[in-house]
Design an enzyme around this catalytic site. Structure first.
Site, PDB file in Angstrom:
ATOM      1  N   ASN A  89      26.057   6.874  26.570  1.00 28.74           N
ATOM      2  CA  ASN A  89      26.605   6.628  25.305  1.00 28.74           C
ATOM      3  C   ASN A  89      27.461   7.577  24.616  1.00 28.74           C
ATOM      4  O   ASN A  89      26.998   8.735  24.391  1.00 28.74           O
ATOM      5  CB  ASN A  89      25.729   6.163  24.366  1.00 28.74           C
ATOM      6  CG  ASN A  89      24.970   5.061  24.872  1.00 28.74           C
ATOM      7  OD1 ASN A  89      25.261   4.090  25.378  1.00 28.74           O
ATOM      8  ND2 ASN A  89      23.442   4.832  24.436  1.00 28.74           N
ATOM      9  N   GLY A  95      27.258   4.262  20.046  1.00 25.40           N
ATOM     10  CA  GLY A  95      25.963   4.332  19.602  1.00 25.40           C
ATOM     11  C   GLY A  95      25.200   5.628  19.714  1.00 25.40           C
ATOM     12  O   GLY A  95      24.031   5.934  19.660  1.00 25.40           O
ATOM     13  N   GLN A  96      26.185   6.646  20.297  1.00 26.27           N
ATOM     14  CA  GLN A  96      25.458   8.066  20.679  1.00 26.27           C
ATOM     15  C   GLN A  96      24.818   8.468  19.484  1.00 26.27           C
ATOM     16  O   GLN A  96      25.384   8.870  18.206  1.00 26.27           O
ATOM     17  CB  GLN A  96      26.697   9.004  21.157  1.00 26.27           C
ATOM     18  CG  GLN A  96      25.818  10.250  21.454  1.00 26.27           C
ATOM     19  CD  GLN A  96      27.163  11.446  22.216  1.00 26.27           C
ATOM     20  OE1 GLN A  96      28.313  11.064  22.049  1.00 26.27           O
ATOM     21  NE2 GLN A  96      26.667  12.410  22.695  1.00 26.27           N
ATOM     22  N   HIS A 102      23.683  13.344  27.864  1.00 25.65           N
ATOM     23  CA  HIS A 102      22.643  12.690  28.498  1.00 25.65           C
ATOM     24  C   HIS A 102      22.868  11.294  29.263  1.00 25.65           C
ATOM     25  O   HIS A 102      23.798  10.767  28.809  1.00 25.65           O
ATOM     26  CB  HIS A 102      21.277  12.515  27.850  1.00 25.65           C
ATOM     27  CG  HIS A 102      21.559  11.581  26.344  1.00 25.65           C
ATOM     28  ND1 HIS A 102      22.307  12.204  25.321  1.00 25.65           N
ATOM     29  CD2 HIS A 102      21.140  10.593  26.250  1.00 25.65           C
ATOM     30  CE1 HIS A 102      22.510  11.284  24.397  1.00 25.65           C
ATOM     31  NE2 HIS A 102      21.970  10.114  24.863  1.00 25.65           N
ATOM     32  N   LEU A 103      22.213  11.100  30.482  1.00 30.91           N
ATOM     33  CA  LEU A 103      22.105   9.897  31.265  1.00 30.91           C
ATOM     34  C   LEU A 103      21.189   9.302  30.918  1.00 30.91           C
ATOM     35  O   LEU A 103      20.085   9.625  31.259  1.00 30.91           O
ATOM     36  CB  LEU A 103      22.547  10.264  32.856  1.00 30.91           C
ATOM     37  CG  LEU A 103      23.471  11.056  33.098  1.00 30.91           C
ATOM     38  CD1 LEU A 103      23.348  11.286  34.950  1.00 30.91           C
ATOM     39  CD2 LEU A 103      24.635  10.576  32.944  1.00 30.91           C
ATOM     40  N   HIS A 104      21.375   7.772  30.564  1.00 33.32           N
ATOM     41  CA  HIS A 104      20.014   6.856  30.329  1.00 33.32           C
ATOM     42  C   HIS A 104      20.034   6.268  31.723  1.00 33.32           C
ATOM     43  O   HIS A 104      20.854   5.942  32.316  1.00 33.32           O
ATOM     44  CB  HIS A 104      20.287   5.707  29.746  1.00 33.32           C
ATOM     45  CG  HIS A 104      20.459   6.464  28.156  1.00 33.32           C
ATOM     46  ND1 HIS A 104      19.351   6.013  27.137  1.00 33.32           N
ATOM     47  CD2 HIS A 104      21.424   6.819  27.605  1.00 33.32           C
ATOM     48  CE1 HIS A 104      19.729   6.537  25.960  1.00 33.32           C
ATOM     49  NE2 HIS A 104      21.175   7.025  26.008  1.00 33.32           N
TER      50      HIS A 104
END
Ligand code: AMP
Ligand code: ZN
Length: 114
Positions: A89, A95-96, A102-104
């Site tokens: 994101n 919506g960060q 970061h990787l989800h």
């Protein structure tokens, strides 16, 4: 947000608790505190990088390790065969919320977009 106020830097520094699933030199992976899938892990560089626009601040090898660790985490948590999503994101429309790249890594159920 400065690095001293960054929640993910706090996790890297050990001041904030997290359920770590993978820890290596430059990359850390831990469970999302608000998991939205049976597997929902965040993979981060230990160095503070706000977003993709700042990715040149990371050595190329570290940027590559983010994806390699995403794959290793998926394997460790048993979702390689079923498949998983890797998502960034980036910025307000996405919506960060945490401005430390970061990787989800999400899996364990059928995932749609977005
Ligand atoms: P985003 O910035 O939209 O990609 O999302 C940030 C993610 O970080 C959200 O899914 C949060 O649930 C997660 N998060 C925020 N603080 C923590 C924390 N202290 N430990 C684990 N996950 C967190
Ligand atoms: Zn940070």
């Amino acid at each position: 947000m400065s690095e001293t106020e960054c929640v993910f830097c706090g996790i890297v520094g050990g001041e904030i608790e997290a359920e770590v699933v993978h820890d290596e030199d430059e990359v850390l992976a831990f469970n999302d505190m608000n998991g939205r899938a049976p597997v929902h892990v965040l993979v981060i560089p230990k160095r503070h990088v706000a977003n993709l626009e700042a990715i040149d601040a990371l050595p190329d090898a570290v940027a590559k390790r983010l994806f390699a660790v995403a794959s290793a985490v998926a394997e460790k948590l048993g979702v390689t065969e079923g498949g998983y999503a890797v998502r960034v994101n980036n910025g307000p429309d996405a919506g960060q919320e945490v401005f430390h790249l970061h990787l989800h890594v999400m899996g364990g159920q059928r995932l749609g977009m977005p």
